[in-house]
Design a protein around this motif. Structure first.
Motif, mmCIF file in Angstrom:
data_model
loop_
_atom_site.group_PDB
_atom_site.id
_atom_site.type_symbol
_atom_site.label_atom_id
_atom_site.label_comp_id
_atom_site.label_asym_id
_atom_site.label_seq_id
_atom_site.Cartn_x
_atom_site.Cartn_y
_atom_site.Cartn_z
ATOM 1 N N ASP A 3 -6.236 0.751 -4.450
ATOM 2 C CA ASP A 3 -7.229 1.263 -3.497
ATOM 3 C C ASP A 3 -7.997 2.452 -4.075
ATOM 4 O OD1 ASP A 3 -6.433 -0.724 -1.779
ATOM 5 O OD2 ASP A 3 -5.065 0.543 -0.631
ATOM 6 N N GLY A 31 0.821 -1.205 0.000
ATOM 7 C CA GLY A 31 0.000 0.000 0.000
ATOM 8 C C GLY A 31 0.856 1.257 0.000
ATOM 9 N N ASN A 73 -2.030 -10.564 -5.250
ATOM 10 C CA ASN A 73 -2.876 -10.478 -6.452
ATOM 11 C C ASN A 73 -2.737 -11.722 -7.331
ATOM 12 O OD1 ASN A 73 -3.127 -9.425 -9.522
ATOM 13 N ND2 ASN A 73 -4.563 -8.381 -8.163
ATOM 14 N N ASP A 109 -9.190 -7.569 -7.589
ATOM 15 C CA ASP A 109 -8.732 -8.917 -7.939
ATOM 16 C C ASP A 109 -9.953 -9.816 -8.198
ATOM 17 O OD1 ASP A 109 -7.301 -11.270 -8.168
ATOM 18 O OD2 ASP A 109 -6.156 -11.014 -6.331
ATOM 19 N N GLY A 166 1.706 -6.559 0.151
ATOM 20 C CA GLY A 166 0.268 -6.823 0.013
ATOM 21 C C GLY A 166 -0.199 -7.126 -1.412
HETATM 22 O O1 KG4 Z 1 1.679 -4.903 2.679
HETATM 23 P P1 KG4 Z 1 0.338 -4.368 3.033
HETATM 24 O O2 KG4 Z 1 -0.572 -5.230 3.857
HETATM 25 O O3 KG4 Z 1 0.463 -3.013 3.797
HETATM 26 C C1 KG4 Z 1 1.456 -2.062 3.511
HETATM 27 O O4 KG4 Z 1 2.610 -2.242 3.963
HETATM 28 O O5 KG4 Z 1 1.098 -1.123 2.764
HETATM 29 O O6 KG4 Z 1 -0.357 -3.979 1.640
HETATM 30 C C2 KG4 Z 1 -1.667 -3.495 1.589
HETATM 31 C C3 KG4 Z 1 -2.024 -3.239 0.140
HETATM 32 C C4 KG4 Z 1 -3.364 -2.547 -0.049
HETATM 33 O O7 KG4 Z 1 -3.189 -1.443 -0.921
HETATM 34 C C5 KG4 Z 1 -4.239 -3.615 -0.672
HETATM 35 O O8 KG4 Z 1 -5.233 -3.103 -1.537
HETATM 36 C C6 KG4 Z 1 -3.223 -4.434 -1.434
HETATM 37 O O9 KG4 Z 1 -2.106 -4.483 -0.582
HETATM 38 N N1 KG4 Z 1 -3.703 -5.794 -1.735
HETATM 39 C C7 KG4 Z 1 -3.920 -6.239 -2.989
HETATM 40 C C8 KG4 Z 1 -4.432 -7.552 -2.854
HETATM 41 N N2 KG4 Z 1 -4.491 -7.867 -1.519
HETATM 42 C C9 KG4 Z 1 -4.020 -6.774 -0.857
HETATM 43 N N3 KG4 Z 1 -3.752 -5.651 -4.181
HETATM 44 C C10 KG4 Z 1 -4.082 -6.346 -5.276
HETATM 45 N N4 KG4 Z 1 -4.606 -7.602 -5.244
HETATM 46 C C11 KG4 Z 1 -4.778 -8.244 -4.058
HETATM 47 N N5 KG4 Z 1 -5.284 -9.491 -4.045
#
Ligand code: KG4
Ligand code: ZN
Length: 335
Positions: free
Chosen positions: A169, A139, A278, A186, A274
């Motif tokens: 997001d 994110g 995907n 996704d 995160g």
């Molecule tokens: O690593 P994370 O949990 O937190 C940070 O360190 O930012 O990443 C969160 C991000 C969010 O923007 C969320 O929308 C994205 O990861 N995310 C995904 C998926 N699952 C989580 N983006 C695309 N496809 C997914 N399946």
């Protein structure tokens, strides 16, 4: 080596007990997703307040599930940055108190390095060979690193504007999908036709940097055009828009990844953070390269304390020792 690790850098409150950087005895994650959903994003003050409310019970739960006592621990690890300052402070202060009370060394860990070490908690960790190209997509970050050994990184490039997860997001909000947009896009994209809308890849000519704001604007323009054409009452073709957007992100990420993988003759590519959850990114990346492409198990892609405990073990092996004076560092770079 047994570490209790704590992660509170954003909106997940998490505690884990990790043995020798590879065995997960407990990994408790309390997500605040439902709380922030009504704001359409993480509300920092609300996040830190919620961390305070739940952190002690999350730590207790991890210790109980792992069936260890503080006396059995070799150290306590905590995320000290990058992240939201108020959220980071909760974890760091709780970890300091626990380290002081239990006379255990306290290790401050970089959140991005945690995402990188999530891969060392996967089944195939013994096959990992350096140098590795690391794509961190979360994110807050979209970064390419060359990792030549444990703890040794060269930053090759990063995003010039939005992080990949941030783009997911924001586009999720545009399409009226629930927060966080990543998993929602996704899911929607699985029913969509990625060929109906072709969005720009924004591949900057040189280097390894990324840019996603143009893509986000292109989706906005397209939704406005559709609404003008069909009127506000007709539903948007959400699945097709989501599929077109997602394919463009995956393509943009992998074009730069391929360029760097070739230039540095890496022995493997790791995609973490995160967005590495995907499904299209995971599948397409695994098909596109000659070298092994690894992604952490799904539950270790998004924020969790297990990855912080894994990183702490390798830092300890490289000579980092306890420090009760650590401070939070919201913009901490990897060194
Ligand atoms: O690593 P994370 O949990 O937190 C940070 O360190 O930012 O990443 C969160 C991000 C969010 O923007 C969320 O929308 C994205 O990861 N995310 C995904 C998926 N699952 C989580 N983006 C695309 N496809 C997914 N399946
Ligand atoms: Zn993260």
């Amino acid at each position: 080596m047994l570490f209790l690790s704590i992660e509170t850098s954003c909106d997940e409150t998490s505690a884990a007990v990790i043995e020798s950087g590879r065995i997960i005895h407990a990994n408790i994650v309390a997500s605040q997703e439902a709380i922030h959903a009504k704001y359409g994003g993480v509300f920092p003050e609300v996040a830190s307040r919620r961390h305070i409310e739940v952190i002690y019970s999350i730590v207790d739960e991890a210790m109980t599930q792992a069936a260890v006592d503080y006396a059995n621990l070799d150290g306590i690890a905590v995320t000290k940055g990058p992240g939201l300052v108020g959220s980071l402070l909760v974890g760091v202060n709780v970890a300091k108190g626990l380290a002081l009370a239990s006379h255990k060394p306290l290790l401050g860990i970089n959140h991005i390095e945690g995402h990188i070490y999530a891969q060392w908690l996967a089944e195939d960790r013994d096959e990992i060979e350096f140098p590795i190209l690391i794509l961190v997509v979360s994110g807050g970050h979209t970064e390419l690193y060359l990792m030549s050994d444990h703890g040794k990184y060269t930053h090759l490039g990063g995003t010039m504007d939005d992080a990949a997860g941030e783009a997911f997001d924001k586009v999720g909000r545009l399409l009226d999908l629930p927060y966080p947009g990543g998993p929602a896009i996704d899911k929607a994209a699985k029913q969509g036709d990625a060929g109906r809308f072709r969005f720009p890849r924004a591949v900057l000519d040189t280097g390894y940097d990324f840019s996603f704001s143009g893509l986000k604007t292109a989706v906005l323009r397209e939704t406005e055009r559709i609404k003008r054409q069909q009127g506000d009452d007709e539903p948007l073709p959400v699945a097709d828009l989501a599929a077109g957007f997602q394919t463009a992100v995956v393509d943009a990420l992998l074009i730069k990844t391929a360029r760097a993988a070739e230039a540095y003759r890496v022995k493997g590519i790791h995609i973490t953070g995160g967005v590495s959850a995907n499904s299209e990114l995971r599948q397409v990346a695994k098909e596109r390269f000659d070298v092994p492409v690894r992604t952490p198990p799904l539950r270790l892609c998004t924020d969790n304390a297990a990855m912080i405990g894994a990183a702490a073990y390798f830092r300890w092996q490289n000579g980092q020792r306890g420090d009760l004076e650590i401070d939070v560092s919201p913009n901490l770079p990897i060194t």
